[in-house]
Design an enzyme around this catalytic site. Structure first.
Site: not given
Length: 231
Positions: A35, A38, A128, A150-152, A218
């Site tokens: 964390a 912000k 987080i 998920p996007g790929y 990533e």
């Protein structure tokens, strides 16, 4: 998978059967999340949803790595659970934050978990900003656990955002790679997570020394998992 790993989807497993196998093992499960700045504001939502849906019936210890320890709220956890705040240095750039995350988890394992007795210690490194909406349990336990990005998911491999700079320690040549994995969930047995975070930290430092910035957050994860297949 070709290397005999399980792809876990809803309705492809029985929670009751898995719990009957795992609960007698007296597992210790550590959930870590960073964390930074912000992102401290997400701690409450993370813990609140985790307490409802995450590893119900198992002992879960939460560790929050933060540069604002005084801002981490005191969440009401179930009696068996605990929350520990681990202070870390302040970073601004995403690559520094990613490096700090790997270094913090690796040091945490070396300094604390290393001394604990027992084979069934599992560590999960989560984001987080995660909010849990449905049960997440023993179906995700394994030696090395990662999540598909998920996007790929339905994209052809040639569109994956692998690192294509050959000078980078995270370089993946065209035609190689299985899936594109995201950094939201990394976990497994403590020794495996230690090796993973150590290698990612090393490759981040190597690129930094060479003046290279990886294409994506990533990139280091995907390079490591290509050579060390997840379970």
């Amino acid at each position: 998978m070709l290397w005999l790993a399980h792809n876990v989807w809803e309705r492809t497993f029985s929670s009751e059967i898995l719990d009957s196998a795992y609960k007698p093992l007296d597992l210790t499960i550590r959930m870590t999340a960073s964390a930074i700045e912000k992102y401290v504001k997400f701690v409450d939502h993370f813990l609140e949803s985790a307490e409802k849906h995450l590893m119900e019936g198992y002992q879960v210890n939460y560790y929050t790595f933060t540069d604002h320890p005084q801002a981490v709220p005191g969440a009401g956890l179930q009696p068996a659970q605990s929350l520990c705040t681990v202070p870390i240095k302040k970073y601004s750039h995403w690559q520094e934050i990613s490096m700090c995350r790997m270094e913090a988890i690796n040091r945490h394992i070396a300094e604390t978990i290393h001394w604990e007795v027992g084979c069934w210690i599992l560590v999960f490194c989560l984001v987080i900003a995660t909010v849990f909406h449905n049960p997440w349990g023993a179906e995700t336990l394994g030696e090395v656990v990662v999540a598909l990005y998920p996007g790929y998911f339905n994209m052809p491999q040639r569109w994956f955002s692998y690192e294509r700079k050959s000078a980078s320690a995270t370089f993946i040549p065209d035609g190689e790679g299985d899936f594109y994995y995201g950094g939201a969930v990394i976990g497994g047995l403590v020794k495996k997570v230690y090796d993973f975070t150590e290698m990612c930290h090393i490759t981040i430092l190597a690129d930094e020394t060479s003046g290279i910035m990886a294409a994506q957050q990533e990139s280091h994860l995907n390079r490591y998992v290509l050579s060390h297949k997840p379970a």
